[in-house]
Design a protein around this motif. Sequence first.
Motif, PDB file in Angstrom:
ATOM      1  N   PHE A 213      34.953 -16.407 -20.392  1.00 29.26           N
ATOM      2  CA  PHE A 213      33.893 -17.252 -20.940  1.00 29.26           C
ATOM      3  C   PHE A 213      32.491 -16.692 -20.648  1.00 29.26           C
ATOM      4  N   ARG A 214      32.455 -15.566 -19.932  1.00 30.36           N
ATOM      5  CA  ARG A 214      31.181 -14.930 -19.574  1.00 30.36           C
ATOM      6  C   ARG A 214      30.226 -15.929 -18.904  1.00 30.36           C
ATOM      7  N   VAL A 215      30.748 -16.636 -17.916  1.00 29.84           N
ATOM      8  CA  VAL A 215      29.937 -17.625 -17.211  1.00 29.84           C
ATOM      9  C   VAL A 215      28.922 -16.905 -16.330  1.00 29.84           C
ATOM     10  N   PRO A 216      27.623 -17.184 -16.492  1.00 27.95           N
ATOM     11  CA  PRO A 216      26.617 -16.557 -15.626  1.00 27.95           C
ATOM     12  C   PRO A 216      26.925 -16.820 -14.157  1.00 27.95           C
ATOM     13  N   ARG A 217      26.655 -15.843 -13.332  1.00 31.91           N
ATOM     14  CA  ARG A 217      26.985 -15.939 -11.907  1.00 31.91           C
ATOM     15  C   ARG A 217      26.360 -17.173 -11.255  1.00 31.91           C
ATOM     16  N   ASP A 218      25.142 -17.525 -11.684  1.00 32.50           N
ATOM     17  CA  ASP A 218      24.457 -18.675 -11.088  1.00 32.50           C
ATOM     18  C   ASP A 218      25.166 -19.993 -11.348  1.00 32.50           C
ATOM     19  N   PHE A 219      25.936 -20.067 -12.444  1.00 30.78           N
ATOM     20  CA  PHE A 219      26.585 -21.329 -12.832  1.00 30.78           C
ATOM     21  C   PHE A 219      28.035 -21.421 -12.357  1.00 30.78           C
ATOM     22  N   GLN A 220      28.556 -20.362 -11.749  1.00 34.76           N
ATOM     23  CA  GLN A 220      29.978 -20.341 -11.399  1.00 34.76           C
ATOM     24  C   GLN A 220      30.312 -21.344 -10.302  1.00 34.76           C
ATOM     25  N   GLN A 221      29.382 -21.576  -9.360  1.00 32.89           N
ATOM     26  CA  GLN A 221      29.659 -22.557  -8.306  1.00 32.89           C
ATOM     27  C   GLN A 221      29.906 -23.939  -8.899  1.00 32.89           C
ATOM     28  N   LYS A 222      29.051 -24.355  -9.837  1.00 31.79           N
ATOM     29  CA  LYS A 222      29.192 -25.679 -10.433  1.00 31.79           C
ATOM     30  C   LYS A 222      30.496 -25.779 -11.220  1.00 31.79           C
ATOM     31  N   ALA A 223      30.826 -24.747 -11.980  1.00 30.16           N
ATOM     32  CA  ALA A 223      32.064 -24.761 -12.763  1.00 30.16           C
ATOM     33  C   ALA A 223      33.279 -24.871 -11.860  1.00 30.16           C
ATOM     34  N   LEU A 224      33.309 -24.091 -10.785  1.00 29.69           N
ATOM     35  CA  LEU A 224      34.442 -24.120  -9.859  1.00 29.69           C
ATOM     36  C   LEU A 224      34.539 -25.475  -9.155  1.00 29.69           C
TER      37      LEU A 224
ATOM     38  N   ALA B  84      46.951 -25.028 -24.148  1.00 30.19           N
ATOM     39  CA  ALA B  84      46.967 -25.937 -25.299  1.00 30.19           C
ATOM     40  C   ALA B  84      45.930 -27.043 -25.166  1.00 30.19           C
ATOM     41  N   PHE B  85      45.701 -27.500 -23.941  1.00 27.77           N
ATOM     42  CA  PHE B  85      44.743 -28.585 -23.728  1.00 27.77           C
ATOM     43  C   PHE B  85      43.331 -28.146 -24.111  1.00 27.77           C
ATOM     44  N   VAL B  86      42.927 -26.972 -23.668  1.00 26.40           N
ATOM     45  CA  VAL B  86      41.583 -26.476 -23.978  1.00 26.40           C
ATOM     46  C   VAL B  86      41.446 -26.195 -25.465  1.00 26.40           C
ATOM     47  N   ARG B  87      42.491 -25.658 -26.069  1.00 25.54           N
ATOM     48  CA  ARG B  87      42.437 -25.384 -27.516  1.00 25.54           C
ATOM     49  C   ARG B  87      42.280 -26.680 -28.300  1.00 25.54           C
ATOM     50  N   ALA B  88      42.946 -27.743 -27.833  1.00 22.31           N
ATOM     51  CA  ALA B  88      42.837 -29.041 -28.516  1.00 22.31           C
ATOM     52  C   ALA B  88      41.414 -29.580 -28.410  1.00 22.31           C
ATOM     53  N   VAL B  89      40.788 -29.411 -27.248  1.00 25.62           N
ATOM     54  CA  VAL B  89      39.398 -29.857 -27.084  1.00 25.62           C
ATOM     55  C   VAL B  89      38.492 -29.125 -28.063  1.00 25.62           C
TER      56      VAL B  89
ATOM     57  N   VAL C 124      38.773 -30.609 -31.702  1.00 27.65           N
ATOM     58  CA  VAL C 124      38.369 -31.972 -32.053  1.00 27.65           C
ATOM     59  C   VAL C 124      36.949 -32.331 -31.630  1.00 27.65           C
ATOM     60  N   LEU C 125      36.329 -31.539 -30.747  1.00 31.73           N
ATOM     61  CA  LEU C 125      34.997 -31.883 -30.262  1.00 31.73           C
ATOM     62  C   LEU C 125      34.007 -30.755 -30.553  1.00 31.73           C
ATOM     63  N   PRO C 126      32.752 -31.110 -30.883  1.00 32.23           N
ATOM     64  CA  PRO C 126      31.739 -30.084 -31.175  1.00 32.23           C
ATOM     65  C   PRO C 126      31.276 -29.385 -29.895  1.00 32.23           C
ATOM     66  N   ILE C 127      31.138 -28.063 -29.968  1.00 32.99           N
ATOM     67  CA  ILE C 127      30.755 -27.273 -28.811  1.00 32.99           C
ATOM     68  C   ILE C 127      29.585 -26.363 -29.203  1.00 32.99           C
ATOM     69  N   THR C 128      28.599 -26.276 -28.354  1.00 30.97           N
ATOM     70  CA  THR C 128      27.449 -25.420 -28.640  1.00 30.97           C
ATOM     71  C   THR C 128      27.885 -23.951 -28.664  1.00 30.97           C
ATOM     72  N   ASP C 129      27.079 -23.130 -29.336  1.00 33.23           N
ATOM     73  CA  ASP C 129      27.421 -21.713 -29.456  1.00 33.23           C
ATOM     74  C   ASP C 129      27.268 -20.962 -28.146  1.00 33.23           C
ATOM     75  N   GLY C 130      26.364 -21.411 -27.292  1.00 32.47           N
ATOM     76  CA  GLY C 130      26.137 -20.720 -26.017  1.00 32.47           C
ATOM     77  C   GLY C 130      25.855 -21.702 -24.909  1.00 32.47           C
ATOM     78  N   PHE C 131      25.661 -21.186 -23.696  1.00 38.20           N
ATOM     79  CA  PHE C 131      25.354 -22.020 -22.542  1.00 38.20           C
ATOM     80  C   PHE C 131      23.960 -22.622 -22.692  1.00 38.20           C
TER      81      PHE C 131
ATOM     82  N   PHE D 207      31.292 -26.911 -19.984  1.00 42.06           N
ATOM     83  CA  PHE D 207      32.213 -28.046 -19.954  1.00 42.06           C
ATOM     84  C   PHE D 207      33.637 -27.567 -20.227  1.00 42.06           C
ATOM     85  N   VAL D 208      33.786 -26.695 -21.210  1.00 42.68           N
ATOM     86  CA  VAL D 208      35.115 -26.165 -21.550  1.00 42.68           C
ATOM     87  C   VAL D 208      35.671 -25.341 -20.397  1.00 42.68           C
ATOM     88  N   VAL D 209      34.798 -24.582 -19.719  1.00 47.83           N
ATOM     89  CA  VAL D 209      35.236 -23.793 -18.569  1.00 47.83           C
ATOM     90  C   VAL D 209      35.779 -24.705 -17.473  1.00 47.83           C
TER      91      VAL D 209
END
Length: 332
Positions: free
Chosen positions: A93-104, A165-170, A173-180, A199-201
């Motif tokens: 997902f190319r998550v920026p290093r600064d945001f990885q703590q929050k995602a984890l 499959a769960f992430v693919r279903a999200v 059915v739900l709109p997702i922005t093109d980038g962070f 959010f998807v991450v």
Amino acid sequence: MSVDPLAWFALAVIVTGLLMVDFIGHARKPHPPSMHEAAGWTIGYICLAVAYGLAVWRSYGRTYAGQFYAGWLTEWSLSVDNLFVFILILSAFRVPRDFQQKALLLGIVIALALRLVFILLGAALVSRFSWVFFIFGVWLLWTAFSQIREAASGGSDEGEYEENAFVRAVRRVLPITDGFVGNRLLYRHGGRTYLTPLFVVVLALGSADLMFAFDSIPAIFGITSQAFLVFACNVFALMGLRQLFFLVDALLSKLVYLGYGLGVILSFIGVKLILEALHSNTLPFINGGRGVGWAPEISVSVSLGVIVVTLALTVVASLIRSAMDEEDAGER
């Protein structure tokens, strides 16, 4: 073991306190932690788990404290294997290093909630149907075989992450922005609310961890049948996983024998579960529905010893092999 509701409340307070510290001290101030910071927090979580085990010893006795330590070490070692997948997800997902703590952190919160449900269901099954240990034992033996086979074939963190499959279903059915959008999970624009890739991450991390729970939770039930201790083991293993990720991110490739070590631990617990199922057998087609007398009971101290020795040998052998490989590469 009769667990007072106050013990559950105390554990909930600990979890809430740790989450508040993490959210306020880390996730709200995005930054990639240094090795010194990650090491300090990892040691802190280890000391907290040791202290909690001593509290269990004082409240419920040495046997249950031993079960907690063995379960925590098992979950902690299996969680290290999760880190390979976490690295793949964050890279894909190319998550920026600064945001990885929050995602984890948020992914681990989801994982803990899902694991609590899984643990309570597992405890209900174990208390009513002792033959479930046969299923758990066979499943762990198969998982151990898969771990060893993957290690023998050179499998590691190489490869590409595939969304479940769960992430693919999200996504469908739900709109997702093109980038962070900074470190935001939701973004409001044009009167419409969008999910962000972050959010998807988080969903990917939480749902991926649940898949690992199908291996680790039966393994801990092989050490203790107490749902309270099983969940406590998960709490102290997973809460420190985020800092452990940043500590061993660059060192995971050196644990070349990790798959073999985990395979040995899972095999041991799988055999232990099957022996316990035979010892308390109620299936009519096995020994007439009576317990099998020759099936030995493996003590908690033996289980803890096997886990500790296996982990120690795995780490030492891996570091020696990695050093030899680096030396050979340098000579060439």
